[in-house]
Design a protein around this motif. Structure first.
Motif, PDB file in Angstrom:
ATOM      1  N   VAL A  88      49.400  43.642  40.939  1.00  0.00           N
ATOM      2  CA  VAL A  88      48.520  43.101  41.986  1.00  0.00           C
ATOM      3  C   VAL A  88      49.194  43.082  43.357  1.00  0.00           C
ATOM      4  CG1 VAL A  88      47.256  41.054  42.770  1.00  0.00           C
ATOM      5  CG2 VAL A  88      47.109  41.781  40.382  1.00  0.00           C
ATOM      6  N   LEU A 142      41.812  43.517  38.812  1.00  0.00           N
ATOM      7  CA  LEU A 142      41.148  42.221  39.001  1.00  0.00           C
ATOM      8  C   LEU A 142      40.009  42.025  38.004  1.00  0.00           C
ATOM      9  CD1 LEU A 142      41.153  41.956  42.895  1.00  0.00           C
ATOM     10  CD2 LEU A 142      42.689  40.842  41.261  1.00  0.00           C
ATOM     11  N   GLN A 148      39.354  38.213  37.823  1.00  0.00           N
ATOM     12  CA  GLN A 148      39.685  37.515  39.063  1.00  0.00           C
ATOM     13  C   GLN A 148      39.043  38.164  40.265  1.00  0.00           C
ATOM     14  OE1 GLN A 148      43.853  37.114  39.722  1.00  0.00           O
ATOM     15  NE2 GLN A 148      44.269  36.284  37.706  1.00  0.00           N
TER      16      GLN A 148
END
Length: 182
Positions: free
Chosen positions: A150, A174, A179
């Motif tokens: 990330v 993600l 997320q």
């Protein structure tokens, strides 16, 4: 580096020095120059976008609009400077406040052999550090280290918001982590 303006007027337009067929097949001297790394990624994207518009002159604002339509989300400094460099190299010339190709035959060659949809891949290489960060993140992703991927992906997208691979991989990570930002 030789420029088009150093040739006699009408030299290419009338087929002198190089045959039109040679230019269109991608084996002429101009074709070789455009295939070489002397044109940076930003210039290759801009020249392809300009060629795609057609033979008419185009304003810088219209060029930026065309780049946005082609998927360029942020016109970074290199893309802003590219038209001036292409003018310095005598590929483009001013037409009032607008820009146009100095040689129409070159524009046609670009549309045929270096169209914008093929050149868009070079957007990933506008910022080399962003590409390196993406490569590192891709390695982390492939080794199942999603958390580690990330940060470099966010940095890559921060440096080059047009990096398609970094944006796609970030979205994949993600989504995998559930997320997604709102």
């Amino acid at each position: 580096m030789a420029s088009l303006s150093s040739l006699p007027p009408g030299f290419l337009a009338h087929g002198h020095g190089t045959r039109v067929e040679t230019l269109f097949t991608g084996r002429g001297p101009i074709a070789m120059h455009l295939s070489q790394p002397s044109l940076r990624a930003a210039e290759r994207v801009v020249i392809a976008a300009l060629a795609d518009v057609g033979p008419r002159p185009i304003s810088v604002v219209e060029l930026e609009d065309r780049l946005h339509e082609a998927g360029v989300r942020v016109v970074i400094r290199d893309l802003q400077e590219a038209p001036a460099k292409l003018q310095d190299w005598d590929i483009l010339e001013p037409s009032g406040e607008d820009l146009q190709f100095r040689v129409e035959l070159l524009r046609r060659w670009l549309v045929t052999y270096k169209p914008l949809h093929r050149v868009q891949e070079v957007l990933n290489h506008l910022e080399p550090v962003a590409q390196s960060l993406y490569d590192a993140a891709l390695g982390l992703y492939r080794s199942q280290n999603l958390d580690g991927a990330v940060a470099p992906l966010l940095q890559a997208v921060g440096l080059n918001p047009n990096h398609l691979g970094a944006n796609q991989l970030l979205a994949d990570v993600l989504i995998s982590q559930q997320q997604l930002p709102e």
